[in-house]
Design an enzyme around this catalytic site. Structure first.
Site, PDB file in Angstrom:
ATOM      1  N   GLY A 707      40.619  29.383  66.627  1.00  0.00           N
ATOM      2  CA  GLY A 707      40.742  27.731  66.508  1.00  0.00           C
ATOM      3  C   GLY A 707      39.675  27.243  67.156  1.00  0.00           C
ATOM      4  CD  GLU A 743      44.761  35.695  66.402  1.00  0.00           C
ATOM      5  OE1 GLU A 743      45.112  34.844  65.291  1.00  0.00           O
ATOM      6  OE2 GLU A 743      45.385  36.905  67.040  1.00  0.00           O
ATOM      7  N   GLY A 745      37.683  33.392  64.578  1.00  0.00           N
ATOM      8  CA  GLY A 745      37.174  33.645  63.292  1.00  0.00           C
ATOM      9  C   GLY A 745      35.993  32.934  62.930  1.00  0.00           C
ATOM     10  NE  ARG A 746      34.699  26.193  59.953  1.00  0.00           N
ATOM     11  CZ  ARG A 746      34.683  25.054  60.268  1.00  0.00           C
ATOM     12  NH1 ARG A 746      35.234  24.640  61.504  1.00  0.00           N
ATOM     13  NH2 ARG A 746      33.775  24.198  59.920  1.00  0.00           N
ATOM     14  CB  CYS A 813      34.222  20.505  34.396  1.00  0.00           C
ATOM     15  SG  CYS A 813      34.827  18.984  33.339  1.00  0.00           S
ATOM     16  CD  GLU A 814      38.651  19.805  38.468  1.00  0.00           C
ATOM     17  OE1 GLU A 814      39.091  18.770  38.985  1.00  0.00           O
ATOM     18  OE2 GLU A 814      39.338  20.590  37.638  1.00  0.00           O
ATOM     19  CE1 TYR A 842      39.280  31.080  56.971  1.00  0.00           C
ATOM     20  CE2 TYR A 842      38.049  29.805  58.582  1.00  0.00           C
ATOM     21  CZ  TYR A 842      39.000  30.747  58.297  1.00  0.00           C
ATOM     22  OH  TYR A 842      39.862  31.421  59.179  1.00  0.00           O
TER      23      TYR A 842
END
Length: 862
Positions: A707, A743, A745-746, A813-814, A842
């Site tokens: 985090g 740990e 990640g990002r 198409c959103e 991500y």
């Protein structure tokens, strides 16, 4: 604003600033600079560090047998500094030492000190220190005149003032005074005078209360029409929080007088609240500077600091607040209840701060600094007030205030930040009518943690970082430690990136050099024994090979991730893999145990329903710390609203299950969320896990999760990773029996990756301009899912001026297919390469073939 103006500058220095020869060299240098700029200098300073406290001890304990040893220590401290400054202190202060001894003998003889005697005694600190200071500056600059502040700071009597307040917490006028201005002009271009003291209409010594040196300096600035007031202290300005408690606090570059008043009044100790009004009245800018680092510009307070932007600029806390709760059904629709009740407060000389009312209850707070006598009159006060209502006195609470401008208009934006209050009891909420503060009164022991949580959510995650300067930690680093915040890697490797796009469609591009740089930041955490890469952030083969080569382990959340690691690294030690499934089928746990990896349970259900599977095994347990954190509600992985972790109310049952099934608990694990920028957060998690370990009988490893926040875009702040290590070192010193794991990640890969795509079409709808690119939320869903704001640039025109506001959109198409909203952009053309920064985590792993469109491919550069 006064029409009178002079070329005077008032410099105020606090006790720590005037207590060493090194600091006096800096003071002399600053005075010389002001003279070279054509200014005359009025230097106001405090007593030497610790002297006022010692003098107060004499007042508070007049019967103490150690009064004269304290006097000797005071004399020795002045003589020692005088020797270091090359000043004949013994001769210079002979009369002052004699008077000091005389006053203390009188106190010892009588066994008490009247307010008049207290004022004379407490004034001695400033009188002695300034004589040393004036002599030193006269020696260095050839011109410095000592001036007795009591001849110029004349106090006035306030309405309903007690004898104590008239003598011990006196006030002066704030008007321009030609007599004072003329006297200082005649004294010379440099005058040295005292803070903290003045005299009354009888020419007797009075003092201005603790912190009164700031107030003295402001009085002098007003009376002589100074061009500027400089408050020199041991911190480089005013901050978004107390930097000693929140090292990630940001410097406030510029404040309006109103903002500074609110911040000072609500607990910030850098500047005395009463020092702002005199400067504001005459439009005198206040500069808050740091004696230790005079090269820093600090905080400027002036009328120019006002703007109409709605923003929270600071979070302050006042401890030891007292609440008085008045409850009575009889007050409903009764005329005059408050008048009657508040008359009791007035009778006992109690100053009310915050007020909260309902139909049957009125709760008020008392600032202990203004109500020091409360405990002396408490019983009589409660008895008298009890004639009108049921009275409850609540102590050991703290007032936490959000401070800024137009706060009411952005309360909806603060909604996620207010989630932190679900973990705290709130006694009182107050929103100021001037719309400059929003205050909560909570348990005192929870205040520091609450301030850090709010600071992370409201300040560090704010999109208005232009209002803030560097963090406390960055400012106080030594020159060779300062990190370079220069051009991003993708700017330096622009040509290489454009070459990648020459023959390719939309692509994620990862820079291995940047991956290694961020890996180094984790490996340099001395308190951490082992780092694992959370591979869910980015499972690219080259990324995984890089971390394996650097000695990292891997945190896997599915058996598929575990299999991939063994496919890439068949000889890897299984114990370097931490498998942390969540609501996974039994088969995944079976395979994880068979492969020999560290298996984590985050629920007691598997132990209850599949006991034979885990009998005699060695496991990790994931604990819910009870609170979450991070940049968005979807990434908070702690607390009752999160599906992760074993709640602590199940610990007794967990302990029995572990014992019954002969399970060995190797480690405990917790993870509260993603994008966290409070450097104390991991230590807080360690403390929680330690407490759980004690309940379970001890473990080897505490896994504190990941985090670690990054600078999401050009508007946000960095996490101070050095402060993370310092806080963990403190925990490690107290609990050396644990190996600490993390740990991330990002944090390790986000900055190292960019998403490149090409402009397809341009569209204008009135004032709204759209830049369409080849790929969209099918490749990069973070903006739609989290509302994430990533830096986006036109890489082809990186050196062109940004002259329009656009929305960057994809072909999906959103309506939510918006990668960037309201971005300043150069004129773009079909075929231009667009870069989305901080996309290394991500991104590809969350992409899809939605609309049957192929997501962006992956490329690696070095």
């Amino acid at each position: 604003m006064s029409s009178e103006r002079s070329n005077w500058i008032v410099l105020k220095f606090g006790g720590s600033s005037v207590s060493s020869p090194e600091n006096w060299q800096k003071i002399a240098s600053e005075v010389q600079k002001r003279q070279n700029e054509g200014y005359k200098v009025c230097l106001v300073h405090s007593a030497l560090s610790g002297i006022s406290n010692t003098l107060e001890e004499i007042v508070e304990h007049p019967s103490d047998n150690n009064l004269f040893p304290k006097v000797e220590r005071i004399k020795e401290q002045h003589l020692e500094l005088g020797q270091k400054l090359g000043v004949a202190a013994k001769e210079l202060l002979a009369e002052d030492f004699e008077e000091l001894e005389h006053i203390v003998k009188g106190i010892e003889l009588i066994g008490e000190a009247s307010y008049r005697v207290q004022a004379r005694l407490l004034a001695m600190g400033e009188l002695m220190a300034t004589k040393l200071g004036a002599a030193y500056l006269n020696q260095k600059l050839d011109t410095a005149e000592w001036v007795d502040a009591r001849n110029h700071i004349k106090t006035v009597v306030r309405k309903n003032a007690t004898e104590r307040s008239r003598i011990i917490s006196a006030v002066s006028t704030t008007d321009y005074d030609a007599t004072v201005a003329d006297a200082l002009d005649k004294a010379g271009p440099v005058v040295v005078t005292q803070g903290f003291i003045g005299s009354d209409s009888e020419d007797k010594t009075v003092i201005l209360g603790r912190g009164g040196s700031d107030v003295s300096a402001a009085y002098f600035a007003a009376k002589i029409g100074a061009e500027r007031l400089e408050i020199w202290t041991d911190v480089p300005g005013m901050f978004s929080a107390n930097p000693h408690a929140v090292p990630s606090a940001r410097l406030l570059n510029h404040l309006s007088y109103e903002e500074a008043q609110e911040i000072a009044t609500n607990g910030a100790h850098v500047l005395h609240p009463r020092s702002i009004m005199p400067a504001r009245k005459h439009g005198i800018p206040i500069h808050v500077r740091c004696t230790l680092k005079p090269e820093l510009t600090g905080t400027v307070i002036s009328s120019e600091g006002s703007d109409d932007e709605a923003i929270v600029k600071a979070i302050a806390v006042r401890d030891d607040v007292i609440l008085v709760s008045m409850e009575s059904l009889g007050m409903w629709q009764e005329v005059g209840f408050l008048a009657d009740a508040f008359e009791v407060f007035k009778h006992y000389g109690l100053s009310i701060d915050l007020v909260s009312t309902s139909q049957s209850n009125v709760t008020v707070s008392l600032d202990p600094g203004l109500n020091e006598h409360f405990q002396d009159i408490r019983e009589e006060f409660v008895e008298d007030l009890g004639n009108f209502c049921k009275v409850e006195v609540i102590e050991s609470v703290s007032a936490v205030s959000l401070l800024g401008r137009r706060i009411r208009t952005i309360l909806h934006q603060l909604g996620s930040a207010f989630e932190v209050f679900q973990e705290h009891q709130v006694y009182l909420v107050s929103q100021a009518a001037n719309d400059l503060n929003f205050t909560f009164v909570v348990e005192g022991e929870q205040a520091d943690r609450l301030v850090r949580q709010l600071h992370e959510q409201v300040i560090l995650q704010s999109g208005k970082q232009h209002s803030f300067g560097p963090t406390w930690s960055q400012l106080m680093k030594e020159e060779d430690e300062v990190e370079e915040n220069g051009e991003p890697w993708w700017g330096k490797k622009r040509e290489q990136l454009l070459k990648v796009m020459k023959d390719n469609g939309s692509s994620y591009v990862y820079d291995i050099d940047t991956v290694k740089r961020y890996a180094g930041l984790i490996q340099n955490l001395d308190a951490v024994s082992f780092g694992l890469y959370a591979m869910k952030a980015n499972a690219n083969d080259d990324i995984l090979k890089t971390f394996e080569s650097l000695g990292f382990g891997f945190e896997c959340v599915s058996i598929g991730e575990v299999r991939k690691i063994f496919d890439l690294f068949p000889d890897m030690d299984p114990k370097k893999i931490l498998f942390t499934p969540n609501f996974a089928p039994r088969s995944e746990y079976e395979e994880g145990l068979k492969l020999g990896v560290n298996v984590t349970l985050d629920n007691i259900y598997p132990l209850q329903k599949w006991p034979k599977l885990f009998k005699g095994e060695e496991l990790f347990l994931r604990i819910d710390p009870g609170h979450g954190g991070g940049h968005h509600e979807h990434v908070k992985t702690g607390g009752v609203q999160s599906k992760f972790g074993i709640p602590r109310f199940e610990l007794d049952e967990l302990k029995e299950l572990v014992k019954d099934h002969e399970i060995s608990v190797k480690g405990l694990h917790a993870h509260i969320g993603s994008g966290i920028k409070d450097p104390q957060s991991w230590k807080d998690t360690a403390v929680i896990l330690h407490n759980v370990a004690e309940q379970l009988g001890g473990v080897e490893i505490l896994d504190l999760g990941g985090g670690f926040g990054i600078q999401e875009n050009e508007t946000q702040a960095n996490l101070d990773i050095g402060e993370v290590d310092k806080s963990l070192q403190k925990f490690k010193e107290a609990h050396p029996q644990y190996d600490l794991w993390v740990e991330p990640g990002r944090f390790l890969v986000a900055t190292a990756g960019v998403l490149l795509s090409k402009v397809t079409q341009l569209k204008g709808k009135g004032e709204m301009q759209y830049v369409g690119i080849e790929t969209g939320m099918n490749s990069f869903i973070r903006p739609a899912l989290y509302g994430a704001r990533h830096t986006i640039v036109n890489l082809s025109k990186l050196d062109h001026p940004s002259n329009q506001t656009v929305n960057i959109v994809g072909p999906i198409c959103e309506s939510g297919d918006k990668l960037g909203i309201d971005r300043l952009f150069p004129n773009s053309e079909e075929g231009d390469v667009i870069l989305i920064a901080n996309a290394g985590a991500y991104g590809k792993v969350m992409s899809s073939n939605y609309n049957l469109r192929q997501p962006a491919d992956e490329k690696v550069i070095r």
